[in-house]
Design a protein around this motif. Structure first.
Motif, short mmCIF file in Angstrom:
data_model
loop_
_atom_site.label_atom_id
_atom_site.label_comp_id
_atom_site.label_asym_id
_atom_site.label_seq_id
_atom_site.Cartn_x
_atom_site.Cartn_y
_atom_site.Cartn_z
N LYS A 189 0.83 -1.20 0.00
CA LYS A 189 0.00 0.00 0.00
C LYS A 189 0.87 1.26 0.00
O LYS A 189 0.65 2.17 -0.79
CB LYS A 189 -0.92 -0.03 1.22
CG LYS A 189 -1.76 1.21 1.41
CD LYS A 189 -2.98 1.20 0.56
CE LYS A 189 -3.89 2.34 0.94
NZ LYS A 189 -5.12 2.33 0.20
N ASP A 237 -6.17 0.59 -3.14
CA ASP A 237 -7.03 -0.48 -2.60
C ASP A 237 -7.53 -1.38 -3.73
O ASP A 237 -7.54 -2.60 -3.62
CB ASP A 237 -8.25 0.12 -1.88
CG ASP A 237 -7.92 0.70 -0.52
OD1 ASP A 237 -6.82 0.44 0.01
OD2 ASP A 237 -8.79 1.42 0.02
N SER A 289 -2.17 -8.65 -0.13
CA SER A 289 -2.40 -7.97 1.13
C SER A 289 -1.79 -6.58 1.08
O SER A 289 -0.67 -6.40 0.59
CB SER A 289 -1.76 -8.76 2.27
OG SER A 289 -1.78 -7.99 3.46
N TYR A 306 -9.94 -3.72 2.32
CA TYR A 306 -9.48 -4.99 1.77
C TYR A 306 -10.47 -6.10 2.05
O TYR A 306 -11.31 -5.99 2.95
CB TYR A 306 -8.10 -5.34 2.33
CG TYR A 306 -8.16 -5.72 3.80
CD1 TYR A 306 -8.19 -7.06 4.19
CD2 TYR A 306 -8.21 -4.76 4.80
CE1 TYR A 306 -8.28 -7.41 5.53
CE2 TYR A 306 -8.29 -5.09 6.13
CZ TYR A 306 -8.33 -6.42 6.49
OH TYR A 306 -8.42 -6.77 7.81
N GLN A 357 -7.55 -11.38 -0.07
CA GLN A 357 -6.25 -10.73 0.02
C GLN A 357 -5.36 -11.18 1.17
O GLN A 357 -4.14 -11.02 1.07
CB GLN A 357 -6.44 -9.22 0.11
CG GLN A 357 -7.06 -8.62 -1.13
CD GLN A 357 -7.30 -7.14 -0.97
OE1 GLN A 357 -8.41 -6.71 -0.78
NE2 GLN A 357 -6.23 -6.35 -1.04
N HIS A 416 -6.62 -5.35 -4.43
CA HIS A 416 -7.71 -6.33 -4.43
C HIS A 416 -7.71 -7.13 -5.73
O HIS A 416 -7.82 -8.35 -5.72
CB HIS A 416 -9.06 -5.63 -4.23
CG HIS A 416 -10.20 -6.59 -4.13
ND1 HIS A 416 -11.08 -6.78 -5.17
CD2 HIS A 416 -10.60 -7.43 -3.15
CE1 HIS A 416 -11.98 -7.67 -4.83
NE2 HIS A 416 -11.71 -8.08 -3.60
#
Length: 131
Positions: free
Chosen positions: A2, A20, A29, A109, A114, A24
């Motif tokens: 992220k 995000d 993750s 998430y 994920q 996905h």
């Protein structure tokens, strides 16, 4: 992942919402460390997993064009699979979308798609559990 995706020195134009969606679609993750990615995970990320039903590509999630400046500018779009969908079912597996809040942002998430079913720690959840 992220933090890497939202770093403008590495990827221009990918903010909180699109990161995000990208994670996905790639079934990654948001807390995965980039140096720990396996070859198959890198490949999923690179191709954007075109077969993913919740994929947020240019046609699905691009800002809408019209006349004039929009009255309401928002990163939350109904076409998105996970961003802004906390508590709603994942469009792929039906599991409730989870979130982690931090600073002025949040990570959205799907735990099943994920993180292998694992709920990620949220400071507000952790504080509530301790107190």
């Amino acid at each position: 992942m992220k933090r890497t995706l939202t770093d403008p020195r590495l990827f221009s134009g990918i903010g909180n919402a699109y990161s995000d969606e990208i994670l996905h679609a790639a079934r990654l993750s948001p807390v995965t460390l980039t140096f720990r990615l396996k070859p198959d995970e890198i490949a999923r990320f690179a191709r954007g997993d075109e077969t993913h039903p919740g994929r947020c590509g240019p046609s699905a999630c691009a800002p809408r064009r019209g006349e004039g400046f929009p009255a309401k500018v928002t990163a939350f779009r109904p076409e998105m699979a996970v961003h802004g969908k906390f508590g709603q079912p994942c469009p792929v597996c039906g599991t409730k979308i989870q979130r982690i809040r931090y600073a002025e942002n949040e990570v959205n998430y799907c735990p099943r798609c994920q993180t292998g079913g694992k709920l990620l720690a949220d400071r507000s959840l952790s504080a509530a559990a301790q107190g």
